[in-house]
Each structure stands twice: as structure tokens, then as C-alpha cells.
Motif scaffolding. Structure first.
Motif, mmCIF file in Angstrom:
data_model
loop_
_atom_site.group_PDB
_atom_site.id
_atom_site.type_symbol
_atom_site.label_atom_id
_atom_site.label_comp_id
_atom_site.label_asym_id
_atom_site.label_seq_id
_atom_site.Cartn_x
_atom_site.Cartn_y
_atom_site.Cartn_z
ATOM 1 N N PRO A 24 16.016 -6.268 17.822
ATOM 2 C CA PRO A 24 17.107 -6.102 16.855
ATOM 3 C C PRO A 24 17.177 -7.243 15.847
ATOM 4 O O PRO A 24 17.688 -7.068 14.744
ATOM 5 N N GLU A 25 16.657 -8.406 16.213
ATOM 6 C CA GLU A 25 16.623 -9.531 15.286
ATOM 7 C C GLU A 25 15.402 -9.379 14.362
ATOM 8 O O GLU A 25 14.318 -9.012 14.791
ATOM 9 N N ALA A 26 15.584 -9.659 13.078
ATOM 10 C CA ALA A 26 14.470 -9.581 12.132
ATOM 11 C C ALA A 26 13.428 -10.642 12.469
ATOM 12 O O ALA A 26 13.759 -11.744 12.931
ATOM 13 N N LEU A 27 12.173 -10.301 12.236
ATOM 14 C CA LEU A 27 11.084 -11.239 12.496
ATOM 15 C C LEU A 27 11.175 -12.392 11.504
ATOM 16 O O LEU A 27 11.086 -12.201 10.290
ATOM 17 N N LEU A 28 11.392 -13.591 12.015
ATOM 18 C CA LEU A 28 11.559 -14.775 11.171
ATOM 19 C C LEU A 28 10.220 -15.490 11.058
ATOM 20 O O LEU A 28 9.546 -15.727 12.057
ATOM 21 N N ARG A 29 9.821 -15.833 9.848
ATOM 22 C CA ARG A 29 8.514 -16.432 9.625
ATOM 23 C C ARG A 29 8.544 -17.947 9.790
ATOM 24 O O ARG A 29 9.356 -18.628 9.170
ATOM 25 N N ASP A 30 7.660 -18.444 10.649
ATOM 26 C CA ASP A 30 7.404 -19.886 10.793
ATOM 27 C C ASP A 30 8.644 -20.696 11.143
ATOM 28 O O ASP A 30 8.756 -21.873 10.762
ATOM 29 N N ALA A 31 9.571 -20.110 11.852
ATOM 30 C CA ALA A 31 10.780 -20.830 12.247
ATOM 31 C C ALA A 31 11.231 -20.323 13.613
ATOM 32 O O ALA A 31 11.064 -19.142 13.930
ATOM 33 N N PRO A 32 11.810 -21.194 14.440
ATOM 34 C CA PRO A 32 12.241 -20.758 15.769
ATOM 35 C C PRO A 32 13.403 -19.784 15.706
ATOM 36 O O PRO A 32 14.302 -19.927 14.868
ATOM 37 N N GLN A 33 13.365 -18.810 16.583
ATOM 38 C CA GLN A 33 14.455 -17.838 16.664
ATOM 39 C C GLN A 33 14.467 -17.237 18.064
ATOM 40 O O GLN A 33 13.416 -17.053 18.677
#
Length: 345
Positions: A217-226
Motif C-alpha cells: 500500500p505504500e508507494a515505492l520510494l526511490r533510494d530512501a528508507p521506508q
């Protein structure tokens, strides 16, 4: 893994000849571009077009984490052994897809793992790939004794057509008969032929550059922790759980216990993965929320326990009964795992 053409009758069509055509009607497709731009050679001193004159050369473009390449290697080894004394030279060209495949230590480890003893030109800058105009892993080119490309075939399978073309060019070069019959090498683990009739899942990348069907459900975040979560999934959807950093080529597990879930339909499930700097990372695999039991792959046990170390393809599931859709999950019990791609068979 990387072929864009299926290896059925299309392989013969791409070569421009019938599968069983005699060498006399194999068309001349152009001069061999050679291997002069190799960054280094393994199992051999550098091979040149001039030095290969008079031999039939089978050129095999491959990369070591590609499942399609892995499944062809028993045949390439068998051809090299069977026809070496009759004028065939097999030359592998190792052209990497992922950055980790540029590491010579990794390539050498793969060659030991797959028992490759024929010469391999290392093509980490893709200069040989470009010189040949190649676009596929695996790809095969047959060069005659005069240095002319006479046959090409892309993708795994259709081994009989490839071997008959080898035999035809050897007979032409020798001016007489060559050893007949077709090889039938033993295959096991990830080198076993795919179960194509039951395969409903295809290669899936984790890195954001080629990621598809991501369903957290969370958008894929580029090059950052999530932090991600894994919901219910439909066929060929996948999701991350726990804390991840997703780069262009791979996702990095940024905490112990981070996981990936995938709903797939195939006999085999493989994951291209590795520990950071090759450090071992313990993994735990489940199928439909339970230990895989008899459906475990070669790189885990029946309880789903395994270790990911050097970056390579790991076979995690091989269904033993009727192939059906399953929910696969892998948890990385140590921080620092890198997950690159799923492949199936």
C-alpha cells in the motif's frame, strides 16, 4: 531470464534456416566480429579471429545469474566435450546485467559452481556485445572455419537444432562425417528444464528501474528508507514488508526481519540475491504461511531455512506435486540483504 524470444521453432526462423539444414545451405550472416575487446580472459589466453581460423566456433553470450543461461550450461559443456576433438571451439562471452556480475571473483565462483572449463571472454563493458549486435541472454552464434557467422539461436531450448548445426558445420570444415547423435546431459536443481506448461509467472525485478506489479500500500520510494507492509496479493503481485531502501537495481533490507511476499504460479521460484559485500544473511521461507516441506528449493531446507551469501541466483521453491498458485514469503533475518529479481521455471 533475459531472452525476449521463446526458444521453439522461432530459434530456427531467427537463424534463417531450417533446423536440420545441411551446412551447404546455412547462409553466411556476416563476418565474425571477434573478441578483441574483452577486458580479460578466463580459462584461456586471448583468442583471436586469426587464431581460430579453421575451427568451428560456438559463441555463447551468457551472464551467471540468468536462469535461462544457467539451464543451458549443461548442454554447452556437453557440446564442448563431445566435439572438442573434432574441431569445435566453444567461447563463452560473459556480459553482465547487474553490477555484481562485473566482479571477477563472482564470475570465477560461478564458473567453478557450473564446472565451466571452456574459454570465457569477460565483457563487463559490453564492447563485445555491441560489436556482435547482440540483444539477448543466452545467445548462440556459430562461426565457420573461414570466420563467417553461419547460424544463430536465441534463448534456451531447441538444443537439437543447435547441435545439428554444429554437426553440419564441423562436417563441412572436416570434409567428412562427425560424431552423430544428440547430447542428453543430466540436469539438477536450478539447471533442470523449466515446466513451461505450468508457468504463469515471469521475471520480476525489485529495483525501481524495472519494477512492475508492486502491491504494497505504500508507494515505492526511490533510494530512501521506508517501512512497507504486505497485503493480500493476486497472481504475480509482490510486496515488501519491514524497512527497505529500494535502489535502481535492487532492494536492500534495512532491518533484520524485513521480507518480500509474492503470489506466483510456477513449479520453481528463484531469487537473485546476495548479502552486502558477500556477508551471509539468514533467510526464512514460507509457502502459504507454512514451512515449504517437500516443496523447498535446493538452497533452503524443508523448514524454509537457508543462507544468502554471495550474489547469485538462489532456488527457493520447487513444487513437487501439481503446480498451483502459492503465496511465497521470504524474511531476511539479518540486515543488509540485497534482492534483485525473481525468476521462475
Amino acid at each position: 531470464m533475459k531472452t525476449l524470444f521463446s526458444a521453439l521453432a522461432g530459434a530456427a526462423l531467427l537463424s534463417g534456416v531450417a533446423a536440420a539444414a545441411p551446412a551447404a545451405v546455412l547462409p553466411v550472416l556476416g563476418p565474425s566480429p571477434g573478441f578483441e575487446r574483452a577486458s580479460t580472459w578466463l580459462n584461456s589466453a586471448p583468442l583471436t579471429r586469426e587464431g581460430l581460423r579453421g575451427k568451428v566456433v560456438l559463441v555463447d553470450f551468457w551472464t551467471y545469474s540468468c536462469i535461462n543461461c544457467i539451464r543451458t550450461l549443461p548442454y554447452v559443456r556437453a557440446w564442448a566435450e563431445k566435439y572438442r576433438g573434432q574441431g569445435l571451439e566453444v567461447v563463452g562471452v560473459h556480459t553482465p546485467e547487474f553490477d555484481f556480475e562485473e566482479d571477477l571473483a563472482n564470475v570465477n565462483a560461478a564458473m567453478r559452481r557450473f564446472r565451466i572449463d571452456f574459454p570465457v571472454a569477460v565483457d563487463s563493458s559490453r564492447q563485445i556485445w555491441r560489436a556482435w549486435g547482440n540483444r539477448y541472454w543466452p545467445a548462440y552464434y556459430l562461426v565457420d572455419g573461414a570466420g563467417r557467422v553461419r547460424y544463430r539461436q536465441f534463448g534456451e531450448g531447441d538444443y537439437a537444432s543447435m547441435e545439428r548445426a554444429i554437426q553440419a558445420l564441423l562436417a563441412e570444415t572436416r570434409g567428412g562425417a562427425v560424431r552423430g547423435g544428440l547430447v542428453d546431459p543430466a540436469t539438477e536443481a536450478e539447471q533442470m528444464a523449466p515446466s513451461a506448461a505450468a508457468e504463469a509467472s515471469g521475471e520480476t525485478y525489485i529495483g525501481f528501474r524495472k519494477a512492475a506489479n508492486f502491491h504494497s500500500p505504500e508507494a515505492l520510494l526511490r533510494d530512501a528508507p521506508q517501512r512497507y507492509s504486505a497485503p493480500a496479493l493476486q497472481l504475480n503481485q509482490w510486496a515488501l514488508s519491514g524497512r527497505w531502501v529500494v535502489g535502481a537495481e535492487f532492494g536492500r533490507a534495512a532491518q533484520a526481519g524485513a521480507g518480500i511476499a509474492y503470489r506466483f504460479g510456477a513449479r520453481d521460484l528463484h531469487l537473485v540475491a546476495g548479502g552486502e559485500a558477500g556477508r551471509p544473511v539468514r533467510i526464512k521461507v514460507t509457502l502459504d504461511g507454512k514451512a515449504p516441506g517437500a516443496d523447498h528449493g535446493a538452497d533452503i531446507d524443508a523448514e524454509g531455512n537457508g543462507v544468502v551469501g554471495g550474489a547469485r541466483l538462489y532456488q527457493l521453491i520447487r513444487q513437487t506435486g501439481a503446480v498451483r498458485q502459492r503465496r511465497f514469503e521470504v524474511r531476511f533475518l539479518d540486515e543488509g540483504a540485497r534482492a534483485y529479481a525473481f525468476t521462475f521455471g
